[in-house]
Design an enzyme around this catalytic site. Structure first.
Site, short mmCIF file in Angstrom:
data_model
loop_
_atom_site.label_atom_id
_atom_site.label_comp_id
_atom_site.label_asym_id
_atom_site.label_seq_id
_atom_site.Cartn_x
_atom_site.Cartn_y
_atom_site.Cartn_z
CB CYS A 49 -21.32 -47.89 -6.42
SG CYS A 49 -21.06 -48.58 -8.07
CB CYS A 52 -18.54 -50.81 -5.60
SG CYS A 52 -17.80 -49.25 -6.13
CG HIS A 112 -17.30 -45.76 -7.73
ND1 HIS A 112 -18.49 -46.37 -8.07
CD2 HIS A 112 -17.57 -44.43 -7.63
CE1 HIS A 112 -19.44 -45.45 -8.15
NE2 HIS A 112 -18.91 -44.26 -7.89
CG ASN A 152 -25.37 -45.55 -22.70
OD1 ASN A 152 -25.22 -45.13 -23.83
ND2 ASN A 152 -26.41 -46.26 -22.32
CB SER A 160 -27.75 -45.76 -14.28
OG SER A 160 -26.97 -46.92 -14.47
CG HIS A 163 -18.20 -49.01 -10.88
ND1 HIS A 163 -17.86 -49.22 -9.57
CD2 HIS A 163 -17.49 -49.91 -11.59
CE1 HIS A 163 -16.99 -50.20 -9.49
NE2 HIS A 163 -16.75 -50.64 -10.70
CG HIS A 165 -21.21 -49.75 -16.24
ND1 HIS A 165 -21.13 -48.49 -15.70
CD2 HIS A 165 -22.45 -49.82 -16.81
CE1 HIS A 165 -22.25 -47.83 -15.91
NE2 HIS A 165 -23.07 -48.60 -16.60
CD GLN A 167 -26.82 -51.34 -20.34
OE1 GLN A 167 -27.71 -52.17 -20.55
NE2 GLN A 167 -27.08 -50.07 -20.12
CD GLU A 181 -22.73 -49.73 -39.28
OE1 GLU A 181 -21.93 -50.64 -38.98
OE2 GLU A 181 -22.74 -48.63 -38.72
CD GLU A 316 -29.70 -31.81 -36.45
OE1 GLU A 316 -29.81 -31.44 -35.27
OE2 GLU A 316 -28.64 -32.18 -36.95
P1 H2U Z 1 -26.17 -47.88 -17.84
O1 H2U Z 1 -25.42 -47.13 -16.81
O2 H2U Z 1 -25.52 -47.83 -19.21
O3 H2U Z 1 -27.63 -47.49 -17.87
O4 H2U Z 1 -26.11 -49.42 -17.44
C1 H2U Z 1 -26.47 -49.89 -16.21
C2 H2U Z 1 -27.31 -51.13 -16.34
O5 H2U Z 1 -27.25 -51.81 -15.10
C3 H2U Z 1 -28.77 -50.85 -16.64
O6 H2U Z 1 -29.14 -51.49 -17.84
C4 H2U Z 1 -28.49 -52.41 -14.84
C5 H2U Z 1 -29.52 -51.47 -15.46
O7 H2U Z 1 -30.64 -52.21 -15.87
N1 H2U Z 1 -28.63 -52.60 -13.41
C6 H2U Z 1 -28.61 -53.89 -12.90
O8 H2U Z 1 -28.55 -54.84 -13.67
N2 H2U Z 1 -28.65 -54.07 -11.56
C7 H2U Z 1 -28.74 -53.06 -10.66
O9 H2U Z 1 -28.76 -53.31 -9.48
C8 H2U Z 1 -28.88 -51.67 -11.11
C9 H2U Z 1 -28.74 -51.43 -12.59
ZN ZN Z 2 -18.74 -48.40 -7.99
#
Ligand code: H2U
Ligand code: ZN
Length: 346
Positions: A49, A52, A112, A152, A160, A163, A165, A167, A181, A316
């Site tokens: 991961c 992590c 994680h 997300n 993605s 774990h 997190h 953004q 808004e 839609e």
């Molecule tokens: P999401 O799971 O919401 O896509 O967010 C993960 C973000 O983490 C994604 O924008 C970033 C991706 O660009 N990322 C890093 O900054 N470093 C990494 O090593 C992998 C992913």
């Molecule tokens: Zn992790």
């Protein structure tokens, strides 16, 4: 007219857009794609991961052995600080603009396998503090007007990594949603000398039928104008324009209600519930923006099981979003869930 008996349109006063509600259609048979969801059981630490503690990220940076939260600059940032904010025009119709900005990733926990539903309230409280700090820090940059904190969750939403997190994308001009808004809240305040979301929260508390969660400081409803089946709107009870204005006990209240809502969602279809959520707060252009009321939107795609999701397609995309299950039904279902047996809320 009894709204549950007839197709009707509902008005979203925050975006000033409409949604079509067709309550008579909920019993229509469904045949379509079934989506696979990832298994729920995850290890506490995953050596593969990129979020992590101690692990290497995709572009070679290494995470520290962090013990609570961890913030880093997104290695694949969609916005870059050095971008020149130049106007670009070709004729009347081809208009563009350089957009400087900053993208960060916030890890909620070193674990994680946790989600907000499973984290302790005091640990979520730290996440709330980090959000407030980041909002202030990024908002203070002279070229940043809009700080969007969003999470997300689930592969279905393009997340993605499981774990826990979120953004943060901070940029020079208002996003489309913030612009809509902001204008609506500003006009409401000018016309009525009142706050749109303070008035809305009062209305929903009086009626009760769309309320999902409430504590001393926050309220969660399925909004009257919801587009997504189990959409939710979370708002502070006190009029505050941003996370930075929350008092310590309000931050605790936010942490608690975030956990309770996440637990409700996970319980609904007995699956780690996918969604996109994010906070809307005042633009950081230095103005007071008293028209803005801190809130968060939750947009979950699932419709009636772990695998049947709603898409915004056809009518839609070309016309107006539509829903079958009413917001009142959705709120009642979320409210009825018993949170005790499987996920104790400490
Ligand atoms: P999401 O799971 O919401 O896509 O967010 C993960 C973000 O983490 C994604 O924008 C970033 C991706 O660009 N990322 C890093 O900054 N470093 C990494 O090593 C992998 C992913
Ligand atoms: Zn992790």
């Amino acid at each position: 007219m009894r709204l549950e008996d007839h197709p009707h349109k509902r008005f979203n006063p925050l975006t000033r857009e409409w949604v079509l509600v067709s309550p008579h259609r909920t019993k229509r048979p469904w045949r379509g794609q079934v989506e696979e969801l990832p298994p729920d059981k995850l290890p506490e630490y995953d050596p593969a991961c990129y979020l992590c503690p101690g692990n290497e990220r995709v572009r070679g940076a290494r995470n520290p052995g962090y013990e609570s939260t961890y913030v880093f600059e997104n290695d694949f940032a969609a916005l870059l600080a050095q971008t020149p904010p130049e106007e670009h025009k070709e004729g009347n119709l081809l208009v563009a603009r350089g957009e400087p900005g900053v993208c960060r990733v916030v890890c909620f926990s070193p674990r994680h396998d946790l989600t907000l539903a499973g984290m302790r309230v005091e640990d979520i409280r730290r996440v709330v503090d980090v959000w407030a700090e980041q909002y202030v820090e990024l908002g203070a940059l002279p070229f940043i007007e809009c700080v969007q904190i969003f999470e997300n969750r689930g592969e279905m939403m393009g997340c993605s990594n499981p774990h826990p997190h979120c953004q943060i994308w901070a940029n020079a001009t208002l996003t489309n949603e913030m612009a809509k808004e902001g204008a609506a809240q500003s006009d409401y305040r000018a016309a009525r000398n009142a706050c749109l979301l303070c008035d809305y929260a009062r209305t929903e508390r009086e009626r009760g039928e769309r309320v999902v969660e409430e504590n001393e400081h926050f309220l969660v409803v399925v909004p009257f104008w919801a587009v997504w089946p189990f959409e939710a709107l979370l708002a502070s009870k006190r009029h505050v324009t941003g996370l930075d204005e929350l008092q310590p006990e309000e931050r605790g209240g936010l942490a608690e209600i975030l956990k309770r809502l996440a637990a409700r969602y996970d319980r609904l279809f007995e699956v780690s519930f996918p969604y996109s959520m994010g906070f809307h707060q005042r633009p950081t252009d230095g103005e007071a923006h008293q028209e803005w009321h801190l809130h968060a939107h939750y947009y979950p795609p699932l419709l009636r099981s772990a695998t049947v999701r709603k898409f915004l397609v056809g009518y839609e995309m070309l016309g107006t979003p539509q829903r079958d299950i009413t917001p009142e039904e959705a709120a009642a279902r979320l409210r009825r869930l018993d949170l005790r047996p499987r996920r104790p809320l400490e």
